[in-house]
Design a protein around this motif. Sequence first.
Motif, PDB file in Angstrom:
ATOM      1  N   HIS A   1      29.604  38.952  51.699  1.00  0.00           N
ATOM      2  CA  HIS A   1      30.058  39.500  50.232  1.00  0.00           C
ATOM      3  C   HIS A   1      30.798  40.711  50.695  1.00  0.00           C
ATOM      4  O   HIS A   1      30.447  41.611  51.474  1.00  0.00           O
ATOM      5  CB  HIS A   1      28.927  39.762  49.298  1.00  0.00           C
ATOM      6  N   GLY A   2      31.784  41.057  49.649  1.00  0.00           N
ATOM      7  CA  GLY A   2      32.691  41.961  50.001  1.00  0.00           C
ATOM      8  C   GLY A   2      32.274  43.019  49.114  1.00  0.00           C
ATOM      9  O   GLY A   2      33.170  44.186  49.050  1.00  0.00           O
ATOM     10  N   ALA A   3      31.382  42.964  48.219  1.00  0.00           N
ATOM     11  CA  ALA A   3      31.035  44.112  47.448  1.00  0.00           C
ATOM     12  C   ALA A   3      29.331  43.921  47.169  1.00  0.00           C
ATOM     13  O   ALA A   3      28.884  42.951  47.574  1.00  0.00           O
ATOM     14  CB  ALA A   3      31.703  44.118  46.355  1.00  0.00           C
ATOM     15  N   ASP A   4      28.807  44.597  46.354  1.00  0.00           N
ATOM     16  CA  ASP A   4      27.703  44.489  45.724  1.00  0.00           C
ATOM     17  C   ASP A   4      27.137  43.241  45.444  1.00  0.00           C
ATOM     18  O   ASP A   4      27.840  42.319  44.880  1.00  0.00           O
ATOM     19  CB  ASP A   4      27.206  45.305  44.370  1.00  0.00           C
ATOM     20  N   VAL A   5      25.910  42.760  45.953  1.00  0.00           N
ATOM     21  CA  VAL A   5      25.274  41.414  45.633  1.00  0.00           C
ATOM     22  C   VAL A   5      24.347  41.855  44.542  1.00  0.00           C
ATOM     23  O   VAL A   5      23.630  42.584  44.565  1.00  0.00           O
ATOM     24  CB  VAL A   5      24.630  40.779  46.716  1.00  0.00           C
ATOM     25  N   LEU A   6      24.758  40.883  43.274  1.00  0.00           N
ATOM     26  CA  LEU A   6      23.772  41.231  41.979  1.00  0.00           C
ATOM     27  C   LEU A   6      22.720  40.329  41.998  1.00  0.00           C
ATOM     28  O   LEU A   6      21.972  40.537  40.979  1.00  0.00           O
ATOM     29  CB  LEU A   6      24.755  41.102  40.794  1.00  0.00           C
TER      30      LEU A   6
ATOM     31  N   GLY B   1      25.156  35.745  44.207  1.00  0.00           N
ATOM     32  CA  GLY B   1      26.487  36.110  43.403  1.00  0.00           C
ATOM     33  C   GLY B   1      26.627  37.693  43.594  1.00  0.00           C
ATOM     34  O   GLY B   1      25.738  38.488  43.580  1.00  0.00           O
ATOM     35  N   GLY B   2      28.012  38.125  43.386  1.00  0.00           N
ATOM     36  CA  GLY B   2      28.073  39.566  43.533  1.00  0.00           C
ATOM     37  C   GLY B   2      29.492  40.062  42.981  1.00  0.00           C
ATOM     38  O   GLY B   2      30.012  39.442  42.295  1.00  0.00           O
ATOM     39  N   CYS B   3      29.643  41.567  43.144  1.00  0.00           N
ATOM     40  CA  CYS B   3      30.830  42.105  42.354  1.00  0.00           C
ATOM     41  C   CYS B   3      32.157  41.936  43.043  1.00  0.00           C
ATOM     42  O   CYS B   3      33.101  42.005  42.545  1.00  0.00           O
ATOM     43  CB  CYS B   3      30.660  43.679  42.562  1.00  0.00           C
ATOM     44  N   ASP B   4      32.249  40.915  43.973  1.00  0.00           N
ATOM     45  CA  ASP B   4      33.546  40.611  44.698  1.00  0.00           C
ATOM     46  C   ASP B   4      33.988  39.144  43.994  1.00  0.00           C
ATOM     47  O   ASP B   4      34.692  38.560  44.281  1.00  0.00           O
ATOM     48  CB  ASP B   4      33.347  40.050  46.238  1.00  0.00           C
ATOM     49  N   LYS B   5      33.404  38.682  42.782  1.00  0.00           N
ATOM     50  CA  LYS B   5      33.528  37.646  41.993  1.00  0.00           C
ATOM     51  C   LYS B   5      33.137  36.283  42.604  1.00  0.00           C
ATOM     52  O   LYS B   5      33.395  35.417  42.092  1.00  0.00           O
ATOM     53  CB  LYS B   5      35.135  37.502  41.609  1.00  0.00           C
ATOM     54  N   LYS B   6      32.414  36.343  43.927  1.00  0.00           N
ATOM     55  CA  LYS B   6      32.120  35.143  44.561  1.00  0.00           C
ATOM     56  C   LYS B   6      30.687  34.582  44.444  1.00  0.00           C
ATOM     57  O   LYS B   6      29.807  35.705  44.189  1.00  0.00           O
ATOM     58  CB  LYS B   6      32.424  35.585  46.033  1.00  0.00           C
ATOM     59  N   SER B   7      30.372  33.381  44.537  1.00  0.00           N
ATOM     60  CA  SER B   7      29.355  32.945  44.696  1.00  0.00           C
ATOM     61  C   SER B   7      28.796  32.327  46.014  1.00  0.00           C
ATOM     62  O   SER B   7      29.929  31.536  46.238  1.00  0.00           O
ATOM     63  CB  SER B   7      29.083  32.010  43.680  1.00  0.00           C
TER      64      SER B   7
END
Lengths: 395, 68
Positions: free
Chosen positions: A236-241, A257-263
């Motif tokens: 992930h390129g940002a926080d994992v939520l 899923g994370g703040c990088d809009k990716k799952s």
Amino acid sequence: MCDQTFLVNVFGSCDKCFKQRALRPVFKKSQQLSYCSVCAEIMATDGLHENETLATLKSEAESLKGKLEEERAKLHDVELHQVAERVEALGQFVMKTRRTLKGHGNKVLCMDWCKDKRRIVSSSQDGKVIVWDSFTTNKEHAVTMPCTWVMACAYAPSGCAIACGGLDNKCSVYPLTFDKNESMAAKKKSVAMHTNYLSACSFTNSDMQILTASGDGTCALWDVESGQLLQSFHGHGADVLCLDLAPSETGNTFVSGGCDKKSMVWDMRSGQCVQAFETHESDVNSVRYYPSGDAFASGSDDATCRLYDLRADREVAIYSKESIIFGASSVDFSLSGRLLFAGYNDYTINVWDVLKGARVSILFGHENRVSTLRVSPDGTAFCSGSWDHTLRVWA
Amino acid sequence: MSSGASVYALQRLVEQLKLEAGVERIKVSQAAAELQQYCMQNACKDALLVGVPAGSNPFREPRSCALL
């Protein structure tokens, strides 16, 4: 809340230069080592073939992405709701709040059901973690964490322990005891250590391992007894939520899923990301597997929920309406997977027909954002937690 | 990818993309049919979908009230 210390979860001695630095995992001949960023970059540059440069790598990455989209599009022969046209539409739903759990002093951030289908653990911004009997609404246990914003909590499969964490960057396990002379806090065991807040945690099939997701951009698998890191998941390129484990019949994977809009879907044994999806337009707040394990749903700040099929390797449905403009914070499926319950920041819960893509019901009741939502293990009810300090059980 | 991407990060990305490109995929029509089949097969067990006879859902049971 999004302090950017991601991509690093270990600080120590570099395996190459031995200097004390922030370390990242590198793979050399399928062996995992920990290098500091300088040594990792040197290794990468040394490994460049003739004619390879930063520019050629970038264009190779772009063309691979394009090819991936092409391959996925080739199999996109029909929409899910078209396939489901001949399925009977769902009738009116009567779902009401059957229990209200009051007792938290501040926003409820997370909750989880016990396998006994009756007990619930919930955690709050005020640092309290409470275990409830949802039939009677009695509080059975309460523990105060040393930090505020306890963003994650989970019930152990045995029902004998709970795990929780948040701004303390840790995941701690508390055995549940009915002995009035024993304080829960005394038996606390710190299991996970991240370099940023803990956003989600879940026990695997047993009480012995915990999977965590963090604001430091990584997920990690830990052994509860020893506190040892068994596997870490970088990508992930940002926080994992959020994260969710695949239903046990389908094997060792989980989705995050994370703040990088990716799952991203991960193989728990190898630490590799096996599939990634980037169609949301904002943070992915919640992911949940379809009961068969062949698909998963995600809820996002872009006010939509989406269904991704793992075998078709693409998004197959979007659950949205022009009138819904607030983010979806939490999603879960009913037992058969026909219904998708989603809690939103506009205080409502929308119930979607998964196959037809239409909304079948809106549930009102909470007086602030719905932050967490889980269907009970036997599917007879679902529970929602909110910033209005309460939890509601609906059936 | 930001312009400040390192060689290391790009190499990892290219490796990852190659891995993902190699995934075996099926048609959406087949995947959708199987999702639908699962729903239909399990619909009868789904209490929130079809409802259960009154009295067997513990949350819908009428709770006794004590009159003081």
